[in-house]
Scaffold this motif. Structure first.
Motif, PDB file in Angstrom:
ATOM      1  N   LEU A 120       0.544  -1.187   0.307  1.00 47.03           N
ATOM      2  CA  LEU A 120      -0.149   0.178  -0.079  1.00 47.03           C
ATOM      3  C   LEU A 120       0.717   1.285   0.228  1.00 47.03           C
ATOM      4  CD1 LEU A 120      -2.738  -1.492   1.980  1.00 47.03           C
ATOM      5  CD2 LEU A 120      -2.639  -0.699   0.092  1.00 47.03           C
ATOM      6  N   ALA A 121       1.780   1.324   0.298  1.00 47.50           N
ATOM      7  CA  ALA A 121       2.970   2.809   0.766  1.00 47.50           C
ATOM      8  C   ALA A 121       2.827   2.865  -0.547  1.00 47.50           C
ATOM      9  CB  ALA A 121       3.996   2.260   1.512  1.00 47.50           C
ATOM     10  N   SER A 122       2.485   4.436  -0.606  1.00 54.92           N
ATOM     11  CA  SER A 122       3.039   5.245  -2.221  1.00 54.92           C
ATOM     12  C   SER A 122       4.240   5.381  -1.847  1.00 54.92           C
ATOM     13  CB  SER A 122       2.338   6.185  -2.018  1.00 54.92           C
ATOM     14  OG  SER A 122       1.253   5.996  -2.068  1.00 54.92           O
ATOM     15  N   PRO A 123       5.393   5.128  -2.894  1.00 52.56           N
ATOM     16  CA  PRO A 123       6.506   5.568  -3.238  1.00 52.56           C
ATOM     17  C   PRO A 123       6.535   7.366  -2.866  1.00 52.56           C
ATOM     18  CG  PRO A 123       5.754   5.164  -5.384  1.00 52.56           C
ATOM     19  CD  PRO A 123       4.818   4.679  -4.222  1.00 52.56           C
ATOM     20  N   GLY A 124       8.019   7.332  -2.334  1.00 54.53           N
ATOM     21  CA  GLY A 124       8.028   9.019  -1.844  1.00 54.53           C
ATOM     22  C   GLY A 124       9.789   9.117  -2.466  1.00 54.53           C
ATOM     23  N   TYR A 125       9.580  10.227  -3.640  1.00 52.28           N
ATOM     24  CA  TYR A 125      10.367  10.476  -4.510  1.00 52.28           C
ATOM     25  C   TYR A 125      11.139  11.855  -3.792  1.00 52.28           C
ATOM     26  CZ  TYR A 125       8.738   7.218  -7.682  1.00 52.28           C
ATOM     27  OH  TYR A 125       8.316   6.264  -8.233  1.00 52.28           O
ATOM     28  N   VAL A 126      12.891  11.921  -3.402  1.00 54.92           N
ATOM     29  CA  VAL A 126      13.597  13.183  -3.051  1.00 54.92           C
ATOM     30  C   VAL A 126      14.025  13.633  -3.567  1.00 54.92           C
ATOM     31  CG1 VAL A 126      15.102  13.688  -0.739  1.00 54.92           C
ATOM     32  CG2 VAL A 126      13.359  11.544  -1.027  1.00 54.92           C
ATOM     33  N   SER A 127      14.157  14.618  -4.201  1.00 53.82           N
ATOM     34  CA  SER A 127      14.653  16.055  -4.844  1.00 53.82           C
ATOM     35  C   SER A 127      15.826  17.295  -4.041  1.00 53.82           C
ATOM     36  CB  SER A 127      14.319  16.578  -5.962  1.00 53.82           C
ATOM     37  OG  SER A 127      15.179  17.893  -6.143  1.00 53.82           O
ATOM     38  N   GLU A 128      17.311  16.836  -3.995  1.00 56.73           N
ATOM     39  CA  GLU A 128      18.213  17.319  -3.578  1.00 56.73           C
ATOM     40  C   GLU A 128      18.443  18.640  -4.296  1.00 56.73           C
ATOM     41  OE1 GLU A 128      22.617  16.091  -1.706  1.00 56.73           O
ATOM     42  OE2 GLU A 128      20.881  14.316  -1.941  1.00 56.73           O
ATOM     43  N   VAL A 129      19.051  19.165  -2.863  1.00 57.31           N
ATOM     44  CA  VAL A 129      19.715  20.188  -4.024  1.00 57.31           C
ATOM     45  C   VAL A 129      20.695  21.647  -2.510  1.00 57.31           C
ATOM     46  CG1 VAL A 129      18.647  22.642  -3.185  1.00 57.31           C
ATOM     47  CG2 VAL A 129      19.946  22.658  -4.878  1.00 57.31           C
ATOM     48  N   ARG A 130      21.862  21.664  -3.396  1.00 55.47           N
ATOM     49  CA  ARG A 130      22.725  22.349  -2.664  1.00 55.47           C
ATOM     50  C   ARG A 130      23.200  23.559  -2.671  1.00 55.47           C
ATOM     51  NH1 ARG A 130      25.029  17.095  -2.383  1.00 55.47           N
ATOM     52  NH2 ARG A 130      24.863  16.372  -0.620  1.00 55.47           N
ATOM     53  N   PHE A 131      23.032  24.826  -1.128  1.00 52.69           N
ATOM     54  CA  PHE A 131      23.247  25.969  -2.273  1.00 52.69           C
ATOM     55  C   PHE A 131      23.758  27.133  -0.916  1.00 52.69           C
ATOM     56  CE2 PHE A 131      18.982  25.760  -0.380  1.00 52.69           C
ATOM     57  CZ  PHE A 131      18.898  26.671   0.672  1.00 52.69           C
ATOM     58  N   ILE A 132      24.425  28.330  -1.894  1.00 54.87           N
ATOM     59  CA  ILE A 132      25.238  28.660  -0.784  1.00 54.87           C
ATOM     60  C   ILE A 132      24.936  29.958  -0.415  1.00 54.87           C
ATOM     61  CG2 ILE A 132      27.397  28.126  -0.129  1.00 54.87           C
ATOM     62  CD1 ILE A 132      28.784  30.064  -1.825  1.00 54.87           C
ATOM     63  N   VAL A 133      24.138  31.506   0.641  1.00 55.95           N
ATOM     64  CA  VAL A 133      24.164  32.621   0.220  1.00 55.95           C
ATOM     65  C   VAL A 133      24.667  33.698   0.175  1.00 55.95           C
ATOM     66  CG1 VAL A 133      22.744  34.480   1.705  1.00 55.95           C
ATOM     67  CG2 VAL A 133      22.015  31.970   1.699  1.00 55.95           C
ATOM     68  N   ARG A 134      24.874  34.659  -1.276  1.00 57.14           N
ATOM     69  CA  ARG A 134      26.222  35.350  -1.051  1.00 57.14           C
ATOM     70  C   ARG A 134      25.365  36.978  -0.991  1.00 57.14           C
ATOM     71  NH1 ARG A 134      30.142  33.700  -3.724  1.00 57.14           N
ATOM     72  NH2 ARG A 134      30.335  31.151  -4.889  1.00 57.14           N
ATOM     73  N   SER A 135      26.056  38.022  -1.453  1.00 54.70           N
ATOM     74  CA  SER A 135      25.540  38.801  -1.027  1.00 54.70           C
ATOM     75  C   SER A 135      26.127  39.730  -1.910  1.00 54.70           C
ATOM     76  CB  SER A 135      26.027  39.942   0.338  1.00 54.70           C
ATOM     77  OG  SER A 135      25.755  41.310   0.376  1.00 54.70           O
ATOM     78  N   SER A 136      25.546  40.308  -2.965  1.00 54.66           N
ATOM     79  CA  SER A 136      26.138  41.217  -4.303  1.00 54.66           C
ATOM     80  C   SER A 136      25.681  43.639  -3.603  1.00 54.66           C
ATOM     81  CB  SER A 136      25.185  41.364  -5.286  1.00 54.66           C
ATOM     82  OG  SER A 136      23.795  41.779  -4.957  1.00 54.66           O
ATOM     83  N   THR A 137      25.864  43.482  -2.479  1.00 52.38           N
ATOM     84  CA  THR A 137      25.964  44.819  -2.067  1.00 52.38           C
ATOM     85  C   THR A 137      27.386  45.637  -2.011  1.00 52.38           C
ATOM     86  OG1 THR A 137      24.652  44.294  -0.276  1.00 52.38           O
ATOM     87  CG2 THR A 137      24.960  46.047  -0.003  1.00 52.38           C
ATOM     88  N   PRO A 138      26.980  46.503  -3.268  1.00 51.03           N
ATOM     89  CA  PRO A 138      28.769  46.901  -3.091  1.00 51.03           C
ATOM     90  C   PRO A 138      29.184  47.348  -2.206  1.00 51.03           C
ATOM     91  CG  PRO A 138      27.365  48.183  -4.226  1.00 51.03           C
ATOM     92  CD  PRO A 138      26.230  47.170  -3.305  1.00 51.03           C
ATOM     93  N   LEU A 139      30.183  48.101  -2.119  1.00 48.08           N
ATOM     94  CA  LEU A 139      30.957  48.725  -0.607  1.00 48.08           C
ATOM     95  C   LEU A 139      30.786  50.694  -1.119  1.00 48.08           C
ATOM     96  CD1 LEU A 139      34.458  46.724  -0.786  1.00 48.08           C
ATOM     97  CD2 LEU A 139      32.356  46.331   0.732  1.00 48.08           C
ATOM     98  N   LEU A 140      29.733  50.527   0.200  1.00 47.88           N
ATOM     99  CA  LEU A 140      29.544  51.585   0.016  1.00 47.88           C
ATOM    100  C   LEU A 140      30.424  52.541   1.580  1.00 47.88           C
ATOM    101  CD1 LEU A 140      25.939  51.808   0.236  1.00 47.88           C
ATOM    102  CD2 LEU A 140      27.313  52.132  -1.641  1.00 47.88           C
ATOM    103  N   SER A 141      30.299  54.067   1.682  1.00 49.62           N
ATOM    104  CA  SER A 141      31.499  54.973   2.185  1.00 49.62           C
ATOM    105  C   SER A 141      31.364  53.986   3.515  1.00 49.62           C
ATOM    106  CB  SER A 141      30.403  55.569   2.737  1.00 49.62           C
ATOM    107  OG  SER A 141      30.991  56.502   3.763  1.00 49.62           O
TER     108      SER A 141
END
Length: 426
Positions: free
Chosen positions: A89-110
């Motif tokens: 009876l059990a329905s098959p479960g499919y796992v999608s995987e991703v790896r990421f990082i958080v980046r900042s694009s803020t320029p250097l201000l005063s």
């Protein structure tokens, strides 16, 4: 054969007669020995009854039936149900995987205005990563996902088994708990790499959900940052407005001062006075030369000499007035060029400072406009979301093994309780 006869080496020998007293003593000794053996070997009253042929068989039968019932209900039937569910009876479960990082694009201000000495860019990225992880387990992710996909149809379809599907009347809290069971995140504290796994009941649904979560997470983090930059933009616009007003007021004051004093430029006015004063002094020198020459030929009291004296005196008065206008003192206070120069220098200094503030405010506003128009945070997935080929859930062998352990533990506890109760009754 008589009980008083015994067989010895094929011959019958007549036994010694036993008296009634001896027989009674032997029976008493045997009963005493048997009672001591029963007392030391088994103190259970039920066993004593059984050994004596007096056991309460009805109660034993009840406890035996109860133990068999518990074994059946806590071990045999649950295992049969587990095998039927996980295998068929059990329905098959499919796992999608991703790896990421958080980046900042803020320029250097005063650094003196837009960055802090206490928060470094690395710490800011760590903070944004923590915000993202909290967002993935918050009700906000359910609300945002509901705007893009129908979670009820995705996780509550009829093709999903009754234990795995999302109920049709699930509330937002129910959906959040269901989502937490189907989405898992792991973060590496050293590298900051985040691993996201999403389970769905078809490979394409799992991959689409991962891509949707990445996009929503990026939008959420940027929304927080954009609010901060919008506030900063409003602040810099107010600074520009104030600086513009100060510059306009000072320029108006400078213009009014020019109109009141009649002096457009101190340098030009000084050059003009010097030129006029030079001309007047040259005229005085010429008149004095003419008087000197005329006095040698005519008398001192002649009209010609008197006219030259008047012209010389008028020229000297004019020269003195010009000198007073340049740097001396006049009858009217604050009308000489030196005092005008001090007044104009102060106005110019105030105006230059106001213009410098306006220039700095305009530069800050342009920087803020540039930054607020950019995407500040990027959720950079350096590995594309996977499209699973086979299901990872359920793991039939592991699931049945865990079910067996749970059933054995439950059955042992239940039977142990029954045995303890029976011992207490004994």
């Amino acid at each position: 054969m008589s009980e008083n006869m015994q067989k010895d080496d094929g011959r019958l020998i007549e036994a010694k007669p036993v008296t009634s007293l001896e027989r009674s003593q032997r029976v008493a000794a045997a009963l005493s020995s048997y009672a001591r053996a029963l007392t030391f070997e088994n103190r259970s009253r039920r066993n004593l009854y059984r050994l004596a042929g007096l056991a309460p068989r009805a109660r034993d039968r009840v406890f035996s039936i109860l133990i068999m019932f518990l074994i059946g209900t806590t071990l045999i039937l649950p295992m049969i149900a587990s095998i039927g569910y996980f295998v068929f009876l059990a329905s098959p479960g499919y796992v999608s995987e991703v790896r990421f990082i958080v980046r900042s694009s803020t320029p250097l201000l005063s650094r003196d205005r837009y960055s802090s000495n206490n928060i470094e860019p690395k710490e800011k990225i760590v903070q944004d990563t923590a915000i993202l992880l909290n967002y993935l387990a918050s009700p906000a992710i359910i609300q945002d996902m509901q705007k893009q996909v129908d979670l009820h149809s995705l996780f509550g379809g009829s093709n999903i088994d009754f234990l795995s599907r999302l109920s049709a009347d699930a509330t937002q809290d129910d959906m959040l708990e269901y989502w937490k069971k189907h989405a898992h995140t792991y973060v590496n504290p050293k590298s900051g790499i985040v691993e996201l796994e999403v389970t769905a009941y078809s490979p394409q649904d799992a991959r689409d959900l991962v891509q949707l979560v990445l996009r929503l997470s990026e939008e959420r983090v940027n929304k927080l940052s954009s609010g901060m930059w919008q506030d900063l933009r409003s602040s810099t616009e107010r600074d520009v407005d104030l600086a513009t007003k100060d510059v306009a007021d000072l320029r108006g004051k400078f213009r009014d001062t020019q109109n009141q004093t009649g002096v457009f430029d101190i340098a030009l006015s000084a050059q003009r006075l010097a030129s006029v004063l030079t001309s007047v002094e040259s005229n005085i020198a010429e008149l004095r030369s003419r008087r000197q020459a005329l006095s040698e030929t005519v008398a001192i009291n002649t009209p010609q000499i008197a006219d030259l004296d008047r012209r010389i005196a008028a020229a000297e008065d004019q020269a003195n007035d010009l000198r007073a206008q340049a740097a001396g003192s006049t009858d009217r206070e604050g009308t000489n060029l030196a005092e005008y120069s001090t007044l104009f220098e102060k106005l110019k200094l105030d105006l230059s400072l106001a213009e410098a503030r306006l220039k700095a405010a305009l530069e800050d506003l342009e920087k803020v406009k540039l930054v607020s128009s950019l995407q500040l945070i990027y959720v950079d997935n350096f590995i594309e979301p996977t499209l699973p080929d086979s299901n990872e859930y359920p793991n039939i062998a592991l699931s049945l093994f865990l079910s067996l352990l749970a059933c054995l533990a439950t059955s042992a506890v239940a039977c142990g309780v029954v045995v303890m109760v029976r011992q207490k009754l004994d």
